[in-house]
Design a protein around this motif. Structure first.
Motif, PDB file in Angstrom:
ATOM      1  N   ILE A 251       0.849  -1.192   0.000  1.00  0.00           N
ATOM      2  CA  ILE A 251       0.000   0.000   0.000  1.00  0.00           C
ATOM      3  C   ILE A 251       0.884   1.240   0.000  1.00  0.00           C
ATOM      4  O   ILE A 251       1.691   1.427   0.912  1.00  0.00           O
ATOM      5  N   LEU A 252       0.724   2.061  -1.009  1.00  0.00           N
ATOM      6  CA  LEU A 252       1.457   3.328  -1.101  1.00  0.00           C
ATOM      7  C   LEU A 252       0.538   4.430  -0.597  1.00  0.00           C
ATOM      8  O   LEU A 252      -0.490   4.720  -1.209  1.00  0.00           O
ATOM      9  N   CYS A 253       0.909   5.020   0.510  1.00  0.00           N
ATOM     10  CA  CYS A 253       0.077   6.053   1.133  1.00  0.00           C
ATOM     11  C   CYS A 253       0.425   7.431   0.592  1.00  0.00           C
ATOM     12  O   CYS A 253       1.604   7.749   0.421  1.00  0.00           O
ATOM     13  N   ASP A 254      -0.604   8.222   0.291  1.00  0.00           N
ATOM     14  CA  ASP A 254      -0.452   9.593  -0.207  1.00  0.00           C
ATOM     15  C   ASP A 254       0.468   9.648  -1.426  1.00  0.00           C
ATOM     16  O   ASP A 254       1.306  10.522  -1.565  1.00  0.00           O
ATOM     17  N   TYR A 255       0.285   8.685  -2.311  1.00  0.00           N
ATOM     18  CA  TYR A 255       1.180   8.559  -3.454  1.00  0.00           C
ATOM     19  C   TYR A 255       1.055   9.713  -4.449  1.00  0.00           C
ATOM     20  O   TYR A 255       2.048  10.114  -5.059  1.00  0.00           O
TER      21      TYR A 255
ATOM     22  N   ARG B 172       3.656  14.067  -7.408  1.00  0.00           N
ATOM     23  CA  ARG B 172       3.765  15.484  -7.790  1.00  0.00           C
ATOM     24  C   ARG B 172       5.117  16.065  -7.394  1.00  0.00           C
ATOM     25  O   ARG B 172       5.712  16.842  -8.143  1.00  0.00           O
ATOM     26  N   ARG B 173       5.594  15.723  -6.227  1.00  0.00           N
ATOM     27  CA  ARG B 173       6.853  16.287  -5.729  1.00  0.00           C
ATOM     28  C   ARG B 173       8.085  15.648  -6.358  1.00  0.00           C
ATOM     29  O   ARG B 173       9.126  16.299  -6.474  1.00  0.00           O
ATOM     30  N   HIS B 174       7.985  14.383  -6.740  1.00  0.00           N
ATOM     31  CA  HIS B 174       9.147  13.640  -7.245  1.00  0.00           C
ATOM     32  C   HIS B 174       8.766  12.812  -8.476  1.00  0.00           C
ATOM     33  O   HIS B 174       8.795  11.584  -8.435  1.00  0.00           O
ATOM     34  N   PRO B 175       8.415  13.468  -9.568  1.00  0.00           N
ATOM     35  CA  PRO B 175       7.924  12.720 -10.739  1.00  0.00           C
ATOM     36  C   PRO B 175       8.934  11.711 -11.294  1.00  0.00           C
ATOM     37  O   PRO B 175       8.553  10.618 -11.716  1.00  0.00           O
TER      38      PRO B 175
ATOM     39  N   GLU C  24      -3.317   4.453  -1.447  1.00  0.00           N
ATOM     40  CA  GLU C  24      -4.241   5.024  -0.476  1.00  0.00           C
ATOM     41  C   GLU C  24      -4.083   6.540  -0.502  1.00  0.00           C
ATOM     42  O   GLU C  24      -2.985   7.059  -0.349  1.00  0.00           O
ATOM     43  N   GLU C  25      -5.187   7.213  -0.721  1.00  0.00           N
ATOM     44  CA  GLU C  25      -5.185   8.671  -0.777  1.00  0.00           C
ATOM     45  C   GLU C  25      -5.979   9.225   0.402  1.00  0.00           C
ATOM     46  O   GLU C  25      -6.874   8.555   0.910  1.00  0.00           O
ATOM     47  N   PRO C  26      -5.688  10.447   0.826  1.00  0.00           N
ATOM     48  CA  PRO C  26      -6.463  11.034   1.925  1.00  0.00           C
ATOM     49  C   PRO C  26      -7.928  11.195   1.532  1.00  0.00           C
ATOM     50  O   PRO C  26      -8.254  11.321   0.348  1.00  0.00           O
ATOM     51  N   ASP C  27      -8.802  11.202   2.531  1.00  0.00           N
ATOM     52  CA  ASP C  27     -10.230  11.339   2.284  1.00  0.00           C
ATOM     53  C   ASP C  27     -10.594  12.717   1.728  1.00  0.00           C
ATOM     54  O   ASP C  27     -11.616  12.891   1.107  1.00  0.00           O
TER      55      ASP C  27
END
Length: 88
Positions: A38-42, A47-50, A79-82
């Motif tokens: 699971i990659l959190c806040d991917y 965006r920061r490190h393309p 997994e992205e923030p709600d």
């Protein structure tokens, strides 16, 4: 690499490079036959490190393909923030 070191509970001998990550993810002695990563806040990381994100995605997809060839399963989940912290 530190996130993978801690998140996967790897030993300090982990090489902390793409090849080492691939080796861990494709080694049946290291990872079970059915495994989810699971990659959190991917989206934020991407965006920061393309450039790093592109390299990471290639390593993960290659590891997933290798697992399938070995009759193993490696699921890659994001997994992205709600909510969007920028208010979008």
């Amino acid at each position: 690499m530190l996130a993978f070191l801690k998140g996967l509970a790897l030993r300090d001998t982990f090489g902390r490079n793409w090849d080492a990550l691939y080796d861990i993810l494709t080694d049946p002695d290291q990872i079970s036959a059915r495994y989810a990563l699971i990659l959190c806040d991917y989206a934020h990381f991407r965006r920061r490190h393309p450039h790093l994100a592109t390299e990471l995605e290639q390593v993960l997809l290659d590891a997933q393909n290798n697992a399938a060839q070995q009759q193993r399963q490696l699921w890659l989940l994001i997994e992205e923030p709600d909510h969007d912290p920028n208010g979008w």
